[in-house]
Structure formats: C-alpha cells, structure tokens
Write an enzyme that holds these catalytic residues in place. Structure first.
Site, PDB file in Angstrom:
ATOM      1  N   TYR A  47      -2.385  -0.125  10.018  1.00 43.88           N
ATOM      2  CA  TYR A  47      -2.565  -0.719   8.685  1.00 43.88           C
ATOM      3  C   TYR A  47      -1.282  -0.587   7.869  1.00 43.88           C
ATOM      4  O   TYR A  47      -0.788  -1.563   7.288  1.00 43.88           O
ATOM      5  CB  TYR A  47      -3.723  -0.028   7.963  1.00 43.88           C
ATOM      6  CG  TYR A  47      -3.820  -0.385   6.499  1.00 43.88           C
ATOM      7  CD1 TYR A  47      -4.189  -1.662   6.106  1.00 43.88           C
ATOM      8  CD2 TYR A  47      -3.539   0.564   5.513  1.00 43.88           C
ATOM      9  CE1 TYR A  47      -4.279  -1.989   4.755  1.00 43.88           C
ATOM     10  CE2 TYR A  47      -3.626   0.244   4.167  1.00 43.88           C
ATOM     11  CZ  TYR A  47      -4.003  -1.031   3.793  1.00 43.88           C
ATOM     12  OH  TYR A  47      -4.072  -1.369   2.456  1.00 43.88           O
ATOM     13  N   SER A  83       0.827  -1.202   0.000  1.00 39.73           N
ATOM     14  CA  SER A  83       0.000   0.000   0.000  1.00 39.73           C
ATOM     15  C   SER A  83       0.860   1.251   0.000  1.00 39.73           C
ATOM     16  O   SER A  83       1.970   1.262   0.545  1.00 39.73           O
ATOM     17  CB  SER A  83      -0.895   0.011   1.250  1.00 39.73           C
ATOM     18  OG  SER A  83      -1.538   1.260   1.415  1.00 39.73           O
TER      19      SER A  83
END
Length: 334
Positions: free
Chosen positions: A153, A128
């Site tokens: 995350y 990501s």
C-alpha cells in the site's frame, strides 16, 4: 463557483470533502465503484448524504475503466480534480496485492492521463503517511527521503507521487499530493482501529492491542483533513524552483507534497482509554506483538502546510473521539 471531480465520494474522506464543497456552492461530480472491501451499505449510506443535493452528480465508475474515465472527463469541464479513491489498508495489501495495482497504479495512471488531455487546472490527490515506512526521525517531514516502504500500500502511494511529478514535469499539470495521517471521525472506515475497538467494546468482546499498546499515531480528525484538502486544492502550485527543502524537493515543476496530520502523536493505550471513557465501558485487552507491515510511530511535520495555506489541524483527540462515538452509536442505534 467551481466544478470539481471528487473520486471516492462514497468513501470516508470523499463524502466529507464533497459535502464541504457543496456547502460553499461548488458543483461536485462524484465517482465511486462501491466495491465490497468493506460493507457496501455503509458506502451507500454515505452517498445518501449527498444525493439529491443541488450541484451534486454521481456516477458509479471504477478508476481502472480507461474508456469510462475518458468519457467522464470529456463530458464535463472540470476546474480541478480531488482524487481520493484508492484501495486502502495496509494489512489487506498482504493478501490482496493485485487490488492495489489495479486501483492505485492503473487507476491513478488513468486519472493523470485524463487530467493531461483535458487540461485540468489542478490535481490534488491522496498520498499517505505510510510512505515514511519505519522512519525513525520524527516528526516526519516532506523533506525526508521515503525510499523504504514496508507495505505494498505504501509503495503504491509513493509511486503515485513519482507519477504525479512526471506529469507535472512533462506536461505542466499542477499536482499536489497530501500525506494523510491516521484519519478518524464520523462515517469512518470499519477496518480502522477506532471502529474496530468501539464495536468490540460495545459488544463486550476483547480487543487486540498490537505492540502491547506502545505504538504512537498522529490521529487526525476528518474535519481537519477536509479543511486541508480544500485549502490545498484552491492553492495551485506554480512552475518555479523551490527555495526551501533538500534536493529531493528541488524541482521546477508545478508539483507539491504536504503532510496533513494533527502534529500531536497519541499512544495507542491513551486512545483506548479515551474510547473507554467516551463509551462508559472498559475493554478487555489481548496484548500482542507488532503486526507485519506496521510501524511503531507516525508524527507529521506540518510547517509547510501552515506556511503555504495558513492552516494546521487542531482537533484534540478527546473531542474527536467523542464525536466519533456519538455518531457510531446513533448510526448503529445503540
């Protein structure tokens, strides 16, 4: 023809990736646990686009199920694995941290172990753009250090890259991580800004505009993401010293990391204006400060992607937003 495992096939990117692989004649085994992070019905509706197609097989399975994952890999001879399943979302990680440890760390460990024991030819996995944290140098390059995540995350995604390198180094497993930049498009996620804004505008409700609309995002249309994923999955990294980049990427392991982004950051207010135009309505706006765990800007350097697989995302935000709006209105029967 190849036999490819796609994890997260009831997910946004997973469904589109499986569709493209089936379109070109590959055999796809898909897994998903169909959890309730967001509406299960949407996941089932995505899955219905795949079930019944020749060459597709689905198994409901959680990444954390070590025995189940081992049996899956033992019962198939996968040529490669495209690992897209994960616990997504920055803000959700503030209130549900254990979900990220279970899916993104324990689950990824199980994927790596299965790839190791079954000698999988290539593991391509989703990282990501969140790994860049609040990096102020733009565009974000895979040569940049990414040691200061600002959300759990992001930390789990950086951990995935480190874990993958370890397995590439120790066991010679070819692995490639893909840092996605703000993916949007038809069949998208309800927790993403594009969906949240569209839903509110159509309902005549105000939208929350964080950082007073001054955030910039490298919005990337899902078809471009999928094209990058498949090209990268077809390009197996080899064990040889790299001759480009900084020391961070100097490794002899069959390991690579790429950005996949549109390379054209858009200010949040322009996205809202584009949505308003596509919907033919004006949004009432609540102007708010930055949220905890968020970053002011993302911007992908995609030189490595273009150099190694000859591809760069190119869908303009105006075109991509219109396609999303058209799908959203059809799906919700507006």
């Amino acid at each position: 023809m190849k036999k490819i495992l796609v994890t997260g096939t009831a997910g946004f990117i997973g469904m589109h990736t499986a569709t493209r692989l089936l379109d070109r004649g590959d055999t796809v085994v898909g897994i998903d646990n169909l959890n309730d992070y967001y509406a299960v019905q949407l996941k089932q509706d995505r899955l219905s686009q795949l079930t019944g197609r020749s060459g597709f097989q689905f198994e409901k399975l959680s990444l954390e199920d070590r025995d189940g994952m081992a049996k899956l890999f033992e019962s198939h001879r996968f040529d490669s694995v495209i690992h897209l399943a994960a616990q997504a979302g920055v803000r959700y990680s503030l209130t549900n941290p254990h979900a990220y440890v279970d899916a993104n760390l324990v689950g990824f460990m199980n994927v790596l172990e299965c790839c190791r024991h079954q000698q999988i030819g290539h593991l391509t996995y989703a990282s990501s753009s969140s790994v860049y944290g609040a990096n102020r140098k733009t565009p974000f390059s895979v040569d940049d250090r990414v040691d200061h995540p600002v959300s759990l995350y992001a930390a789990t995604k950086k951990a995935n890259e480190l874990m993958a390198h370890t397995y590439s180094h120790l066991y010679g497993i070819p692995t490639t991580g893909l840092r996605f930049f703000t993916v949007y498009g038809p069949w998208g996620r309800p927790d993403m800004a594009m969906w949240i804004f569209t839903k509110a505008i159509l309902a005549g409700q105000p939208i929350d505009v964080f950082n007073h609309g001054k955030m910039r995002r490298d919005f990337t249309f899902v078809a471009d993401i999928v094209e990058g994923v498949i090209r990268i999955n077809d390009t197996i990294p080899t064990a040889q010293p790299l001759t480009h980049g900084t020391d961070e990427l100097q490794t002899s392991a069959p390991y690579r990391v790429y950005n996949i982004g549109n390379n054209q950051p858009v200010e949040l207010m322009y996205l809202i204006e584009t949505l308003e135009k596509a919907l033919g309505r004006t949004a009432a706006k609540n102007m708010l400060p930055m949220q905890l765990g968020d970053v002011p800007a993302t911007f992908a350097d995609i030189d490595a992607l273009q150099r190694d697989v000859g591809f760069r995302p190119s869908t303009p935000i105006e075109e991509g937003v219109q396609k999303f709006v058209d799908w959203y209105q059809k799906y919700h029967k507006y």
